[in-house]
Design a protein around this motif. Sequence first.
Motif, PDB file in Angstrom:
ATOM      1  N   ILE A  72       7.354  16.695  41.964  1.00 13.39           N
ATOM      2  CA  ILE A  72       7.291  16.195  43.511  1.00 13.39           C
ATOM      3  C   ILE A  72       8.105  16.277  44.333  1.00 13.39           C
ATOM      4  CG2 ILE A  72       6.512  14.419  45.414  1.00 13.39           C
ATOM      5  CD1 ILE A  72       5.375  13.046  43.229  1.00 13.39           C
ATOM      6  N   LYS A  80       0.237  12.575  41.860  1.00  7.17           N
ATOM      7  CA  LYS A  80       1.107  14.139  40.466  1.00  7.17           C
ATOM      8  C   LYS A  80       2.111  12.455  40.645  1.00  7.17           C
ATOM      9  CE  LYS A  80       1.136  16.867  44.147  1.00  7.17           C
ATOM     10  NZ  LYS A  80       2.352  18.200  45.143  1.00  7.17           N
ATOM     11  N   HIS A  88       3.848  15.150  38.088  1.00  2.00           N
ATOM     12  CA  HIS A  88       3.330  16.325  38.209  1.00  2.00           C
ATOM     13  C   HIS A  88       4.627  16.198  38.714  1.00  2.00           C
ATOM     14  CE1 HIS A  88      -0.237  18.385  36.913  1.00  2.00           C
ATOM     15  NE2 HIS A  88       0.157  17.615  35.619  1.00  2.00           N
ATOM     16  N   GLU A 140      -2.407  12.392  47.637  1.00  2.00           N
ATOM     17  CA  GLU A 140      -2.218  13.704  46.809  1.00  2.00           C
ATOM     18  C   GLU A 140      -0.586  12.920  45.893  1.00  2.00           C
ATOM     19  OE1 GLU A 140      -2.526  17.502  45.023  1.00  2.00           O
ATOM     20  OE2 GLU A 140      -4.182  15.848  46.602  1.00  2.00           O
ATOM     21  N   TYR A 141       0.314  12.439  46.617  1.00  6.47           N
ATOM     22  CA  TYR A 141       1.691  11.721  45.970  1.00  6.47           C
ATOM     23  C   TYR A 141       1.360  10.805  44.635  1.00  6.47           C
ATOM     24  CZ  TYR A 141       3.958  14.881  49.534  1.00  6.47           C
ATOM     25  OH  TYR A 141       3.822  15.784  50.370  1.00  6.47           O
TER      26      TYR A 141
END
Length: 58
Positions: free
Chosen positions: A36, A29, A34, A25-26
Motif C-alpha cells: 500500500i 490489499k 500487497h 481496495e485498501y
Amino acid sequence: MNPKHRAYDGKMHFVTMAKKYGIDEYAIKDIVKHSITDITQKVYIQRKMLKKEIEKIK
C-alpha cells in the motif's frame, strides 16, 4: 493434486469475490499482503474495518 491449479488460485479467487462484493481496495490489499503506497491508509487502517469488509462476502 490437480496440475491445473496453482498456489495463488485461492488468493485470486478471494480478490475476485472481494471486488464483486464491494470490499474497500485498501482492505483487499492489506488482507492479501500487497503493498500500500498511501502512507495514511497503510498506517491507519483498522482491523475492525477489515473484519467489517470481509463480512460483506456472502
